[in-house]
Design a protein around this motif. Sequence first.
Motif, PDB file in Angstrom:
ATOM      1  N   THR A 135      15.752  -0.110   3.325  1.00  0.00           N
ATOM      2  CA  THR A 135      15.060   1.156   3.056  1.00  0.00           C
ATOM      3  C   THR A 135      13.572   0.981   3.385  1.00  0.00           C
ATOM      4  OG1 THR A 135      16.610   1.650   1.325  1.00  0.00           O
ATOM      5  CG2 THR A 135      14.565   2.887   1.280  1.00  0.00           C
ATOM      6  N   TYR A 136      13.069   1.862   4.229  1.00  0.00           N
ATOM      7  CA  TYR A 136      11.709   1.692   4.762  1.00  0.00           C
ATOM      8  C   TYR A 136      10.882   2.969   4.632  1.00  0.00           C
ATOM      9  CZ  TYR A 136      13.437  -2.600   6.836  1.00  0.00           C
ATOM     10  OH  TYR A 136      13.955  -3.850   7.008  1.00  0.00           O
ATOM     11  N   ASP A 137       9.559   2.782   4.637  1.00  0.00           N
ATOM     12  CA  ASP A 137       8.673   3.941   4.801  1.00  0.00           C
ATOM     13  C   ASP A 137       8.774   4.439   6.246  1.00  0.00           C
ATOM     14  OD1 ASP A 137       7.510   3.903   2.192  1.00  0.00           O
ATOM     15  OD2 ASP A 137       6.340   2.143   2.794  1.00  0.00           O
ATOM     16  N   VAL A 138       8.733   3.489   7.187  1.00  0.00           N
ATOM     17  CA  VAL A 138       8.772   3.852   8.603  1.00  0.00           C
ATOM     18  C   VAL A 138       9.739   2.947   9.361  1.00  0.00           C
ATOM     19  CG1 VAL A 138       7.389   4.268  10.685  1.00  0.00           C
ATOM     20  CG2 VAL A 138       6.270   4.281   8.480  1.00  0.00           C
ATOM     21  N   VAL A 139      10.609   3.552  10.152  1.00  0.00           N
ATOM     22  CA  VAL A 139      11.409   2.773  11.105  1.00  0.00           C
ATOM     23  C   VAL A 139      10.988   3.220  12.500  1.00  0.00           C
ATOM     24  CG1 VAL A 139      13.711   2.380  12.070  1.00  0.00           C
ATOM     25  CG2 VAL A 139      13.381   2.362   9.593  1.00  0.00           C
ATOM     26  N   ILE A 140      10.603   2.234  13.314  1.00  0.00           N
ATOM     27  CA  ILE A 140      10.151   2.522  14.678  1.00  0.00           C
ATOM     28  C   ILE A 140      11.247   2.071  15.638  1.00  0.00           C
ATOM     29  CG2 ILE A 140       8.420   1.886  16.406  1.00  0.00           C
ATOM     30  CD1 ILE A 140       6.645   1.287  13.729  1.00  0.00           C
ATOM     31  N   GLY A 170       5.574   1.043  20.226  1.00  0.00           N
ATOM     32  CA  GLY A 170       6.291   0.606  19.024  1.00  0.00           C
ATOM     33  C   GLY A 170       5.652  -0.561  18.312  1.00  0.00           C
ATOM     34  N   TYR A 171       5.240  -1.599  19.060  1.00  0.00           N
ATOM     35  CA  TYR A 171       4.726  -2.770  18.326  1.00  0.00           C
ATOM     36  C   TYR A 171       3.362  -2.500  17.699  1.00  0.00           C
ATOM     37  CZ  TYR A 171       1.867  -4.894  22.199  1.00  0.00           C
ATOM     38  OH  TYR A 171       0.931  -5.156  23.168  1.00  0.00           O
ATOM     39  N   ASN A 172       2.541  -1.683  18.394  1.00  0.00           N
ATOM     40  CA  ASN A 172       1.246  -1.351  17.777  1.00  0.00           C
ATOM     41  C   ASN A 172       1.439  -0.453  16.557  1.00  0.00           C
ATOM     42  OD1 ASN A 172      -1.052  -2.591  19.272  1.00  0.00           O
ATOM     43  ND2 ASN A 172       0.005  -1.651  21.007  1.00  0.00           N
ATOM     44  N   ALA A 173       2.408   0.449  16.637  1.00  0.00           N
ATOM     45  CA  ALA A 173       2.694   1.303  15.473  1.00  0.00           C
ATOM     46  C   ALA A 173       3.145   0.431  14.300  1.00  0.00           C
ATOM     47  CB  ALA A 173       3.775   2.325  15.830  1.00  0.00           C
ATOM     48  N   ILE A 221      10.658   8.318  10.983  1.00  0.00           N
ATOM     49  CA  ILE A 221      11.209   7.605  12.147  1.00  0.00           C
ATOM     50  C   ILE A 221      10.261   7.848  13.314  1.00  0.00           C
ATOM     51  CG2 ILE A 221      13.127   7.501  13.804  1.00  0.00           C
ATOM     52  CD1 ILE A 221      14.943   8.592  11.506  1.00  0.00           C
ATOM     53  N   VAL A 222       9.851   6.775  13.990  1.00  0.00           N
ATOM     54  CA  VAL A 222       8.979   6.926  15.155  1.00  0.00           C
ATOM     55  C   VAL A 222       9.758   6.496  16.403  1.00  0.00           C
ATOM     56  CG1 VAL A 222       6.826   6.215  16.276  1.00  0.00           C
ATOM     57  CG2 VAL A 222       6.899   6.473  13.781  1.00  0.00           C
ATOM     58  N   ALA A 277      -2.755   6.555  15.975  1.00  0.00           N
ATOM     59  CA  ALA A 277      -2.969   7.898  15.415  1.00  0.00           C
ATOM     60  C   ALA A 277      -1.743   8.384  14.651  1.00  0.00           C
ATOM     61  CB  ALA A 277      -3.324   8.870  16.539  1.00  0.00           C
ATOM     62  N   CYS A 278      -0.568   8.121  15.209  1.00  0.00           N
ATOM     63  CA  CYS A 278       0.684   8.585  14.584  1.00  0.00           C
ATOM     64  C   CYS A 278       0.877   7.919  13.219  1.00  0.00           C
ATOM     65  CB  CYS A 278       1.843   8.249  15.527  1.00  0.00           C
ATOM     66  SG  CYS A 278       3.462   8.556  14.856  1.00  0.00           S
ATOM     67  N   ILE A 279       0.700   6.601  13.180  1.00  0.00           N
ATOM     68  CA  ILE A 279       0.912   5.889  11.916  1.00  0.00           C
ATOM     69  C   ILE A 279      -0.152   6.287  10.894  1.00  0.00           C
ATOM     70  CG2 ILE A 279       0.855   3.590  10.821  1.00  0.00           C
ATOM     71  CD1 ILE A 279       3.501   4.244  12.327  1.00  0.00           C
ATOM     72  N   GLU A 280      -1.388   6.431  11.347  1.00  0.00           N
ATOM     73  CA  GLU A 280      -2.442   6.826  10.403  1.00  0.00           C
ATOM     74  C   GLU A 280      -2.144   8.215   9.827  1.00  0.00           C
ATOM     75  OE1 GLU A 280      -6.240   5.997  12.311  1.00  0.00           O
ATOM     76  OE2 GLU A 280      -5.990   3.860  11.869  1.00  0.00           O
TER      77      GLU A 280
END
Length: 471
Positions: A5-10, A17-20, A145-146, A335-338
């Motif tokens: 269970t995650y806050d974000v799955v990329i 993806g790796y920078n996110a 989800i990104v 920007a997306c993650i922030e």
Amino acid sequence: MAETTYDVVIIGGGPGGYNAAIRAGQLGLKVACVDKGVNGGQALGGTCLNVGCMPSKALLHASELFEMAAKDFAGLGIQVTPKLDLVQMMQQKAESVTALTKGVEFLFKKNKVDWVKGAGKIAGTGKVEVTGADGQATTLSAKAIVIATGSEPSMLPGVTVDQKRIVDSTGALSLPEVPKSLIVIGAGIIGLELGSVWRRLGAKVTVVEFLDRIIPGADAEVAKTLQRSLTKQGMEFRLSSKVTGAKASKTGVSLTVEPVAGGAAETLQADYLLACVGRRPYTEGLGLESVGIAPDKRGFIETDHWRTSAEGVWAIGDVTLGPMLAHKAEEEAIACIETIAGHAGHVSYGVIPSVIYTWPEVAWVGKTEEELKAEGRAYKAGKFPFTANSRAKINHEAEGFVKVLADAATDEVLGVHMIGPSVSEMVGEYCVAMEFRAASEDVARTCHPHPTRSEALRQAAMGVEGWTMQA
Ligand code: FAD
Ligand code: NAI
């Protein structure tokens, strides 16, 4: 994997993806990055690290030195006869790539990112199903989800890539021998970079381009200058021409080329054929339908500030609209993650630089003269040739120029276009200037170190107000 269970799955482990994933880890989000690897491998880094930016730059660097040693060293008083060791050249490329992909792995550990190896598929709101190489499926739950699944080479009808005689960019990064002749379809960035690599190593390179110019999107004056220079180096261009079919045999390729305007078809022969006519977004098997996302006609996922049409699903990088560049993907990742983390994410889409790593290099940021004319925007231009730059002169590398375009009324820098050695390392100065909405006079009145090529940036800025001093 301890937890699912995650806050974000990329989904995707390239520069997007790796920078996110790293930024999410830094911001304290619980994050997983699902990646299925590129070209049969399992390493992180996506296209860029494995079969894109980095291996191509490794070969560009090595082949540049090889050609320099053969052609330019004698003039500097250094007598050498270089001998090509292609196996070692490929080996050093592979070692550098491995070091870089391991670097991303290290950064994942440092930032507590779970690297989930396998193919990710969205399985409804907040769910990502991952199928590993062993066929085992795991389901991850995520608040966000990104999608960062990147792109793949576009196909050309009548030209089937076999990665033996007819290759795409991935095949062209690992040819087993130097072709006697190589035909490149597409005078875009990949064609000119990889065409340069193999020409420097000894191939006769012919570039077939549909349009009547090379590198569409770049400033026309810069494109003409680059074409002149590459022609002088021995690259042949067939503009306004289209390839209508290609047939590979064990020893070579035969292809038919027609003038775009109509006329007789011609048959060309070459040892190898490189097809590089653009890239297309990659969303195969991604389960977009499970959350109601329909890509546009060309397959891109449309976004508004990195949000897709589906609640909780975001998209960044090559899979979305905009330039297909690693640093654009990285910018969107941050920007997306922030934004997901509740901060204010921002991307300055007008200040994303482009670079072509040929010799001479090409670099630009902002608007071209053609774009400004089309917009009807009044602008002033300042231009400075490297022939008048002392460092370039002393190094016998004086090809090219810097051109600065500024608003006629406010003097704000609107675009900068450069061609010359090392301009890739200099365009960043103008990115900073443009982020601060600098006037050309701000650059013109900034002290630059002497003797450096960067002085040409200042002299070109002086030219906007007509007071270039050294030319
Ligand atoms: P990618 O790097 O394509 O990464 C996507 C990742 O997602 C891949 O690892 C893929 O396997 C994975 N994936 C896809 N679908 C799934 C799935 N369903 N489940 C799990 N994983 C999945 N750009 C520059 O800025 N500078 C350069 O010098 C440059 N040189 C290049 C040279 C070449 C030869 C090529 C081909 C490209 C070059 N590019 C360059 C472009 C650059 O590589 C891309 O813009 C960049 O890699 C895009 O990053 P991304 O994260 O969006 O996608
Ligand atoms: P590109 O879009 O740069 O160039 C493709 C070229 O092929 C264009 O000039 C186009 O007019 C031509 N073309 C299209 N169809 C054709 C046809 N049927 N016959 C002949 N020519 C045809 O695409 P490329 O070179 O494949 O690169 C893809 C992308 O990868 C780039 O746009 C860039 O985003 C990225 N890239 C970036 C690099 C960098 O930043 N230095 C290096 C390499 C790739």
